[in-house]
Design a protein around this motif. Structure first.
Motif, PDB file in Angstrom:
ATOM      1  N   MET A 165       4.111   5.163 -15.649  1.00 24.13           N
ATOM      2  CA  MET A 165       3.790   4.619 -14.159  1.00 24.13           C
ATOM      3  C   MET A 165       5.391   3.443 -14.333  1.00 24.13           C
ATOM      4  O   MET A 165       4.887   2.382 -14.923  1.00 24.13           O
ATOM      5  CB  MET A 165       3.079   5.188 -13.485  1.00 24.13           C
ATOM      6  CG  MET A 165       1.686   5.754 -14.178  1.00 24.13           C
ATOM      7  SD  MET A 165       0.175   5.508 -12.985  1.00 24.13           S
ATOM      8  CE  MET A 165      -0.476   3.912 -14.343  1.00 24.13           C
ATOM      9  N   GLU A 168       4.941  -0.341  -9.385  1.00 26.38           N
ATOM     10  CA  GLU A 168       4.692  -0.057  -7.810  1.00 26.38           C
ATOM     11  C   GLU A 168       3.139   0.398  -8.054  1.00 26.38           C
ATOM     12  O   GLU A 168       2.525   0.909  -7.568  1.00 26.38           O
ATOM     13  CB  GLU A 168       5.772   0.252  -6.937  1.00 26.38           C
ATOM     14  CG  GLU A 168       5.046   0.559  -5.786  1.00 26.38           C
ATOM     15  CD  GLU A 168       4.678   1.369  -5.064  1.00 26.38           C
ATOM     16  OE1 GLU A 168       3.538   1.967  -4.139  1.00 26.38           O
ATOM     17  OE2 GLU A 168       5.234   2.919  -6.211  1.00 26.38           O
ATOM     18  N   VAL A 169       3.639   1.971  -8.800  1.00 25.46           N
ATOM     19  CA  VAL A 169       2.496   3.017  -8.816  1.00 25.46           C
ATOM     20  C   VAL A 169       0.813   2.349  -9.903  1.00 25.46           C
ATOM     21  O   VAL A 169       0.097   2.428  -9.023  1.00 25.46           O
ATOM     22  CB  VAL A 169       3.131   3.832  -9.992  1.00 25.46           C
ATOM     23  CG1 VAL A 169       2.041   5.694  -9.741  1.00 25.46           C
ATOM     24  CG2 VAL A 169       4.644   4.995  -8.739  1.00 25.46           C
ATOM     25  N   ARG A 172      -0.598   1.324  -7.594  1.00 29.49           N
ATOM     26  CA  ARG A 172      -0.712   1.244  -6.198  1.00 29.49           C
ATOM     27  C   ARG A 172      -2.071   2.422  -6.271  1.00 29.49           C
ATOM     28  O   ARG A 172      -2.911   2.650  -5.308  1.00 29.49           O
ATOM     29  CB  ARG A 172       0.332   2.606  -5.057  1.00 29.49           C
ATOM     30  CG  ARG A 172      -0.326   3.000  -4.317  1.00 29.49           C
ATOM     31  CD  ARG A 172       0.666   3.665  -3.404  1.00 29.49           C
ATOM     32  NE  ARG A 172       1.556   3.760  -4.757  1.00 29.49           N
ATOM     33  CZ  ARG A 172       2.155   5.829  -4.609  1.00 29.49           C
ATOM     34  NH1 ARG A 172       0.177   6.447  -4.543  1.00 29.49           N
ATOM     35  NH2 ARG A 172       2.122   5.824  -5.589  1.00 29.49           N
ATOM     36  N   LEU A 173      -2.311   3.146  -7.415  1.00 29.37           N
ATOM     37  CA  LEU A 173      -3.045   4.003  -8.001  1.00 29.37           C
ATOM     38  C   LEU A 173      -4.012   4.085  -8.265  1.00 29.37           C
ATOM     39  O   LEU A 173      -5.540   3.995  -8.940  1.00 29.37           O
ATOM     40  CB  LEU A 173      -2.378   5.033  -8.815  1.00 29.37           C
ATOM     41  CG  LEU A 173      -1.523   5.958  -8.201  1.00 29.37           C
ATOM     42  CD1 LEU A 173      -1.114   6.509  -9.008  1.00 29.37           C
ATOM     43  CD2 LEU A 173      -1.605   6.740  -6.836  1.00 29.37           C
ATOM     44  N   GLU A 188       0.017  13.734  -4.937  1.00 28.41           N
ATOM     45  CA  GLU A 188       0.281  12.508  -5.763  1.00 28.41           C
ATOM     46  C   GLU A 188       0.892  13.058  -7.746  1.00 28.41           C
ATOM     47  O   GLU A 188       1.190  11.478  -7.570  1.00 28.41           O
ATOM     48  CB  GLU A 188      -1.037  10.898  -5.907  1.00 28.41           C
ATOM     49  CG  GLU A 188      -0.842  11.071  -4.578  1.00 28.41           C
ATOM     50  CD  GLU A 188      -0.142   8.905  -4.374  1.00 28.41           C
ATOM     51  OE1 GLU A 188       1.395   9.733  -5.260  1.00 28.41           O
ATOM     52  OE2 GLU A 188      -0.309   8.571  -3.505  1.00 28.41           O
ATOM     53  N   THR A 238      11.380   7.183 -13.014  1.00 31.80           N
ATOM     54  CA  THR A 238      10.306   7.277 -13.462  1.00 31.80           C
ATOM     55  C   THR A 238      10.337   5.218 -13.270  1.00 31.80           C
ATOM     56  O   THR A 238      10.187   4.467 -11.480  1.00 31.80           O
ATOM     57  CB  THR A 238       9.654   6.710 -14.401  1.00 31.80           C
ATOM     58  OG1 THR A 238       9.618   8.861 -15.009  1.00 31.80           O
ATOM     59  CG2 THR A 238       7.766   7.021 -14.298  1.00 31.80           C
ATOM     60  N   GLY A 241      10.660   5.547  -9.257  1.00 30.13           N
ATOM     61  CA  GLY A 241       9.485   5.656  -8.453  1.00 30.13           C
ATOM     62  C   GLY A 241      10.454   7.290  -7.965  1.00 30.13           C
ATOM     63  O   GLY A 241       9.423   7.473  -6.756  1.00 30.13           O
ATOM     64  N   ASN A 244       5.540   9.835  -9.617  1.00 35.45           N
ATOM     65  CA  ASN A 244       4.538   9.008 -10.230  1.00 35.45           C
ATOM     66  C   ASN A 244       4.338   9.394 -12.062  1.00 35.45           C
ATOM     67  O   ASN A 244       4.155   8.120 -12.535  1.00 35.45           O
ATOM     68  CB  ASN A 244       3.026   9.118  -9.324  1.00 35.45           C
ATOM     69  CG  ASN A 244       3.482   9.081  -7.707  1.00 35.45           C
ATOM     70  OD1 ASN A 244       3.951   8.385  -8.312  1.00 35.45           O
ATOM     71  ND2 ASN A 244       2.464  10.111  -7.582  1.00 35.45           N
TER      72      ASN A 244
END
Length: 337
Positions: A165, A168-169, A172-173, A188, A238, A241, A244
């Motif tokens: 990832m 940012e991902v 966030r996740l 997602e 990736t 973005g 994900n």
């Protein structure tokens, strides 16, 4: 000083002989290889006792044509030449099949190979063995019996498939393992993959099934969530973005360069691809010193080490031979004469 001068002269002569031998071999088999200048030094530290141990030995070293395998091939050449061997450089052979054929035909005496590749691709076994040591022992025993090839003990590094990832991902996740993907909303579960990976027996469909998010099943992963790219383009996609989760190789230097976070394969779905120096049985029997010479170096080849070395070549554009030599020097295995 006299001993150093003699050794230097011998190395120069060995290099010239290797270039002549390489040219003759290539004219007969049409293998495209890296060749070029490879530095050597005096063995030191744990390898100091191997100074001159391979005087008179003639060894041909090969590799496949991706940078990690070339770096490792150059590393073997440096060590063998520094121990006194006359080494022919056949690194950078295009394609696994051609490289393997060159070794089984006896054109190559030594080449780094991956346990999963040996077991699944070369020996034709359908099911990988989850335990790293058991996988190594299985391929070691079978390849010796069937092809008279000797697999030396493997390195800790495991260049297998994974999913990564971007920062940012990752934030966030907030997940760390692939099992946690099943807890995410379906929208997602987006993946950047290469086309081959969608069809491999150890590829995407089986991975999604193993982690409880099967392809095109209720509450699984819709095919529309897949983005297909050429292998090299997945890393940038990736990072941007566009999905994900991007398919990566665990020791690829672009993971570091793009600040990607690799998810843990907590169900151990992907095969183990630990690297091992593979010798023809005749070479291993004639020169048992090679096993002991390579052992301390192989033990230091971790995922973290290969990530760094690969990044220096893949991202920063350095020469594989120079990267290999500098690492060996930093680890205290060689020093400049």
């Amino acid at each position: 000083m006299a001993r150093t001068s003699t050794r230097t002269a011998r190395r120069l002569a060995a290099g010239a002989a290797a270039l002549v031998a390489t040219g003759a071999l290539l004219s007969g088999c049409a293998l495209g290889t890296a060749g070029g200048y490879v530095p050597t030094g005096d063995l030191t530290g744990d390898l100091a006792d191997f100074d001159g141990a391979l005087d008179g030995a003639e060894i041909t070293v090969g590799s496949k044509n991706f940078n990690e395998n070339v770096i490792l091939g150059k590393m073997a050449i440096i060590l063998l030449r520094s121990a006194g061997a006359e080494v022919t450089d056949l690194t950078n052979i295009p394609g696994s099949a051609a490289a393997r054929q060159a070794q089984t035909d006896g054109q190559i005496d030594a080449m780094w190979e991956y346990t999963g590749t040996g077991w699944i691709t070369y020996l034709g076994e359908a099911e990988p063995i989850p335990d790293e040591q058991e996988q190594y022992e299985a391929v070691r025993d079978a390849d010796l019996e069937q092809n008279q090839l000797v697999w030396l003990p493997p390195a800790p590094m495991n260049n297998t498939y994974a999913f990564a990832m971007n920062p940012e991902v990752t934030q966030r996740l907030g997940i760390e393992s692939m099992s946690q993907i099943a807890d995410l909303p379906v929208e997602e579960r987006t993946f950047c993959v290469e086309s081959e990976f969608t069809n491999r027996p150890d590829g995407l469909p089986g991975m999604l099934e193993t982690y409880g998010i099967p392809l095109d099943q209720p509450d699984g992963t819709p095919e529309s969530n897949l983005r297909t790219y050429q292998t090299g383009a997945i890393y940038d996609a990736t990072a941007r973005g566009e999905c994900n989760f991007g398919e990566v190789f665990t020791t690829d230097g672009r993971i570091l360069a793009l600040d990607l976070t690799v998810l843990e394969d907590d169900q151990e779905y992907f095969p183990k691809y630990n690297v091992s120096l593979v010798l023809r049985e005749e070479t291993a029997e004639e020169h048992p010193e090679i096993k002991e010479l390579m052992a301390p170096v192989t033990e230091e080849l971790t995922d973290e080490v290969l990530l760094e070395l690969n990044a220096r070549v893949d991202v920063e554009g350095e020469e594989p031979a120079e990267v290999a030599y500098q690492w060996l020097e930093e680890q205290g295995f060689v020093e400049s004469p």
